[in-house]
Design a protein around this motif. Structure first.
Motif, PDB file in Angstrom:
ATOM      1  N   SER A  12       0.826  -1.209   0.000  1.00 58.95           N
ATOM      2  CA  SER A  12       0.000   0.000   0.000  1.00 58.95           C
ATOM      3  C   SER A  12       0.858   1.255   0.000  1.00 58.95           C
ATOM      4  N   ARG A  13       1.975   1.210   0.705  1.00 65.53           N
ATOM      5  CA  ARG A  13       2.864   2.369   0.743  1.00 65.53           C
ATOM      6  C   ARG A  13       3.399   2.675  -0.652  1.00 65.53           C
ATOM      7  N   LEU A  14       3.825   1.632  -1.374  1.00 67.42           N
ATOM      8  CA  LEU A  14       4.331   1.835  -2.730  1.00 67.42           C
ATOM      9  C   LEU A  14       3.248   2.413  -3.630  1.00 67.42           C
ATOM     10  N   LEU A  15       2.033   1.905  -3.490  1.00 71.01           N
ATOM     11  CA  LEU A  15       0.914   2.417  -4.290  1.00 71.01           C
ATOM     12  C   LEU A  15       0.632   3.877  -3.961  1.00 71.01           C
ATOM     13  N   LEU A  16       0.659   4.219  -2.677  1.00 63.58           N
ATOM     14  CA  LEU A  16       0.401   5.603  -2.271  1.00 63.58           C
ATOM     15  C   LEU A  16       1.501   6.544  -2.757  1.00 63.58           C
ATOM     16  N   ILE A  17       2.736   6.039  -2.843  1.00 60.40           N
ATOM     17  CA  ILE A  17       3.840   6.856  -3.346  1.00 60.40           C
ATOM     18  C   ILE A  17       3.668   7.138  -4.840  1.00 60.40           C
ATOM     19  N   LEU A  18       3.288   6.105  -5.595  1.00 63.72           N
ATOM     20  CA  LEU A  18       3.187   6.238  -7.050  1.00 63.72           C
ATOM     21  C   LEU A  18       1.922   6.955  -7.497  1.00 63.72           C
ATOM     22  N   LEU A  19       0.876   6.900  -6.681  1.00 61.54           N
ATOM     23  CA  LEU A  19      -0.415   7.455  -7.091  1.00 61.54           C
ATOM     24  C   LEU A  19      -0.359   8.934  -7.457  1.00 61.54           C
ATOM     25  N   PRO A  20       0.239   9.822  -6.642  1.00 62.31           N
ATOM     26  CA  PRO A  20       0.269  11.243  -7.026  1.00 62.31           C
ATOM     27  C   PRO A  20       1.003  11.488  -8.338  1.00 62.31           C
ATOM     28  N   PHE A  21       2.111  10.758  -8.554  1.00 60.73           N
ATOM     29  CA  PHE A  21       2.854  10.926  -9.801  1.00 60.73           C
ATOM     30  C   PHE A  21       2.037  10.453 -10.996  1.00 60.73           C
ATOM     31  N   ALA A  22       1.334   9.347 -10.817  1.00 61.13           N
ATOM     32  CA  ALA A  22       0.488   8.843 -11.899  1.00 61.13           C
ATOM     33  C   ALA A  22      -0.621   9.833 -12.228  1.00 61.13           C
ATOM     34  N   LEU A  23      -1.201  10.440 -11.215  1.00 64.06           N
ATOM     35  CA  LEU A  23      -2.271  11.418 -11.454  1.00 64.06           C
ATOM     36  C   LEU A  23      -1.729  12.658 -12.169  1.00 64.06           C
ATOM     37  N   LEU A  24      -0.532  13.101 -11.788  1.00 61.65           N
ATOM     38  CA  LEU A  24       0.073  14.251 -12.454  1.00 61.65           C
ATOM     39  C   LEU A  24       0.351  13.951 -13.925  1.00 61.65           C
ATOM     40  N   LEU A  25       0.912  12.775 -14.199  1.00 61.73           N
ATOM     41  CA  LEU A  25       1.193  12.397 -15.585  1.00 61.73           C
ATOM     42  C   LEU A  25      -0.093  12.280 -16.389  1.00 61.73           C
ATOM     43  N   PHE A  26      -1.111  11.681 -15.786  1.00 59.11           N
ATOM     44  CA  PHE A  26      -2.387  11.546 -16.477  1.00 59.11           C
ATOM     45  C   PHE A  26      -2.982  12.907 -16.806  1.00 59.11           C
ATOM     46  N   ALA A  27      -2.945  13.819 -15.835  1.00 57.32           N
ATOM     47  CA  ALA A  27      -3.495  15.157 -16.058  1.00 57.32           C
ATOM     48  C   ALA A  27      -2.717  15.888 -17.147  1.00 57.32           C
ATOM     49  N   TYR A  28      -1.382  15.771 -17.124  1.00 56.80           N
ATOM     50  CA  TYR A  28      -0.573  16.473 -18.118  1.00 56.80           C
ATOM     51  C   TYR A  28      -0.842  15.936 -19.521  1.00 56.80           C
ATOM     52  N   PHE A  29      -0.739  14.628 -19.691  1.00 52.68           N
ATOM     53  CA  PHE A  29      -0.861  14.068 -21.039  1.00 52.68           C
ATOM     54  C   PHE A  29      -2.298  14.133 -21.552  1.00 52.68           C
ATOM     55  N   SER A  30      -3.270  14.130 -20.652  1.00 53.48           N
ATOM     56  CA  SER A  30      -4.657  14.351 -21.083  1.00 53.48           C
ATOM     57  C   SER A  30      -4.816  15.764 -21.617  1.00 53.48           C
ATOM     58  N   GLY A  31      -4.278  16.749 -20.882  1.00 54.34           N
ATOM     59  CA  GLY A  31      -4.336  18.133 -21.349  1.00 54.34           C
ATOM     60  C   GLY A  31      -3.563  18.324 -22.636  1.00 54.34           C
ATOM     61  N   SER A  32      -2.399  17.668 -22.737  1.00 53.95           N
ATOM     62  CA  SER A  32      -1.599  17.777 -23.947  1.00 53.95           C
ATOM     63  C   SER A  32      -2.336  17.211 -25.155  1.00 53.95           C
ATOM     64  N   ALA A  33      -2.931  16.037 -24.993  1.00 50.34           N
ATOM     65  CA  ALA A  33      -3.661  15.414 -26.103  1.00 50.34           C
ATOM     66  C   ALA A  33      -4.834  16.285 -26.544  1.00 50.34           C
ATOM     67  N   THR A  34      -5.507  16.884 -25.576  1.00 44.95           N
ATOM     68  CA  THR A  34      -6.657  17.740 -25.911  1.00 44.95           C
ATOM     69  C   THR A  34      -6.213  18.971 -26.688  1.00 44.95           C
ATOM     70  N   ARG A  35      -5.161  19.644 -26.230  1.00 42.86           N
ATOM     71  CA  ARG A  35      -4.681  20.856 -26.898  1.00 42.86           C
ATOM     72  C   ARG A  35      -4.131  20.544 -28.287  1.00 42.86           C
ATOM     73  N   LEU A  36      -3.387  19.451 -28.413  1.00 44.18           N
ATOM     74  CA  LEU A  36      -2.817  19.106 -29.715  1.00 44.18           C
ATOM     75  C   LEU A  36      -3.882  18.652 -30.694  1.00 44.18           C
ATOM     76  N   LEU A  45       1.824  22.490 -24.177  1.00 40.23           N
ATOM     77  CA  LEU A  45       1.903  21.170 -23.544  1.00 40.23           C
ATOM     78  C   LEU A  45       2.361  20.146 -24.582  1.00 40.23           C
ATOM     79  N   PRO A  46       3.665  20.025 -24.792  1.00 42.64           N
ATOM     80  CA  PRO A  46       4.167  19.088 -25.807  1.00 42.64           C
ATOM     81  C   PRO A  46       3.877  17.643 -25.435  1.00 42.64           C
ATOM     82  N   SER A  47       3.765  16.822 -26.451  1.00 43.10           N
ATOM     83  CA  SER A  47       3.514  15.399 -26.224  1.00 43.10           C
ATOM     84  C   SER A  47       4.802  14.696 -25.830  1.00 43.10           C
ATOM     85  N   ALA A  48       4.657  13.444 -25.394  1.00 44.66           N
ATOM     86  CA  ALA A  48       5.837  12.655 -25.028  1.00 44.66           C
ATOM     87  C   ALA A  48       6.753  12.461 -26.233  1.00 44.66           C
TER      88      ALA A  48
END
Length: 272
Positions: A12-36, A45-48
């Motif tokens: 659970s600790r590992l999941l809690l550590i990774l969760l915020p980073f995963a949410l940030l990446l999801f938010a960024y690439f979702s916004g990037s895909a929408t703008r592009l 917001l450049p793509s990967a």
């Protein structure tokens, strides 16, 4: 069980550590895909793929003008300046912090001076540094030193004063002089705290380095970010910011592991 007493297990600790980073990446690439999708030429917001292409060009292809690999040249230049500044700052802080904390005759005049100096905004005196030390490497290193040394000194001084008086009295009873007290009692107590203080000062050190490189430099991570900003080259800026963050994190982890290895008796768990 009260919420304050609940502890996550290892998974659970590992999941809690990774969760915020995963949410940030999801938010960024979702916004990037929408703008592009709305505008393929959007630069905010450049793509990967765009960022990977920019890093491939800078890190794995020689610059046509200089023949250097720009990304790695910038990294080595910045790390060299940062490491020099940190070593100088730590050395000064260790000596002055012990002197002001352990020897009242030094503490009386120096402690108030250091307190006042720690309140001076380092970026406000950056033009003065460039005038006094020039636009070379020295001014960039000095900004780091001036920026973090007073804070480190105050931390060391406080740590020295927290040493129980009973230890100092017992050592003197056994015949220890002032020099022996400093080397055998005070120094071992403050060295691990110095490494922890350096960890806490890393963010400020990077800030001062990037500011100095942005204003007067021909290479470095900060220089590159501010060079390409005029072209809105976010495909370069974003990876560089991520890289700086990764380097700072790696340095933090390295200092933490060094503290645990060199001073296993020190309770790093409670101070990490």
């Amino acid at each position: 069980m009260r919420l304050i007493n609940r502890q996550p297990d290892r998974g659970s600790r590992l999941l809690l550590i990774l969760l915020p980073f995963a949410l940030l990446l999801f938010a960024y690439f979702s916004g990037s895909a929408t703008r592009l999708a709305e505008n393929p030429n959007d630069k905010l917001l450049p793509s990967a793929t765009q960022m990977a292409a920019a890093i491939d060009r800078l890190a794995f292809k020689e610059d046509k003008r200089t023949g250097d690999y720009v990304f790695w040249q910038d990294t080595m230049s910045s790390l060299s300046r940062l490491a020099t500044g940190l070593v100088i700052s730590a050395s000064i802080a260790l000596v002055v912090g012990i002197a002001t904390g352990a020897i009242p005759l030094f503490g009386a005049p120096l402690s108030p001076l250091v307190t006042v100096l720690s309140m001076v905004p380092p970026l406000a005196i950056l033009p003065i540094l460039f005038i006094v030390f020039g636009l070379g490497e020295l001014s960039k290193v000095m900004l780091i030193v001036i920026g973090i040394t007073p804070v480190l000194i105050r931390d060391m001084e406080q740590r020295v004063r927290e040493i129980p008086q009973e230890l100092l009295i017992k050592a003197q009873t056994l015949g220890a002089n002032s020099w022996t007290l400093i080397l055998r009692v005070v120094l071992p107590q403050v060295l691990p705290r110095l490494l922890i203080a350096l960890r806490l000062a890393l963010g400020s050190a990077w800030l001062f380095l990037i500011a100095a490189e942005a204003i007067a430099s021909t290479d470095g991570l900060g220089y590159r970010i501010f060079l390409v900003r005029r072209y809105m080259a976010m495909d370069v800026i974003v990876p560089y910011v991520v890289w700086i963050t990764a380097l700072a994190w790696a340095m933090d982890v390295g200092l933490r592991q060094l503290t645990r290895w060199a001073f296993p008796w020190y309770d790093t768990g409670a101070r990490s």
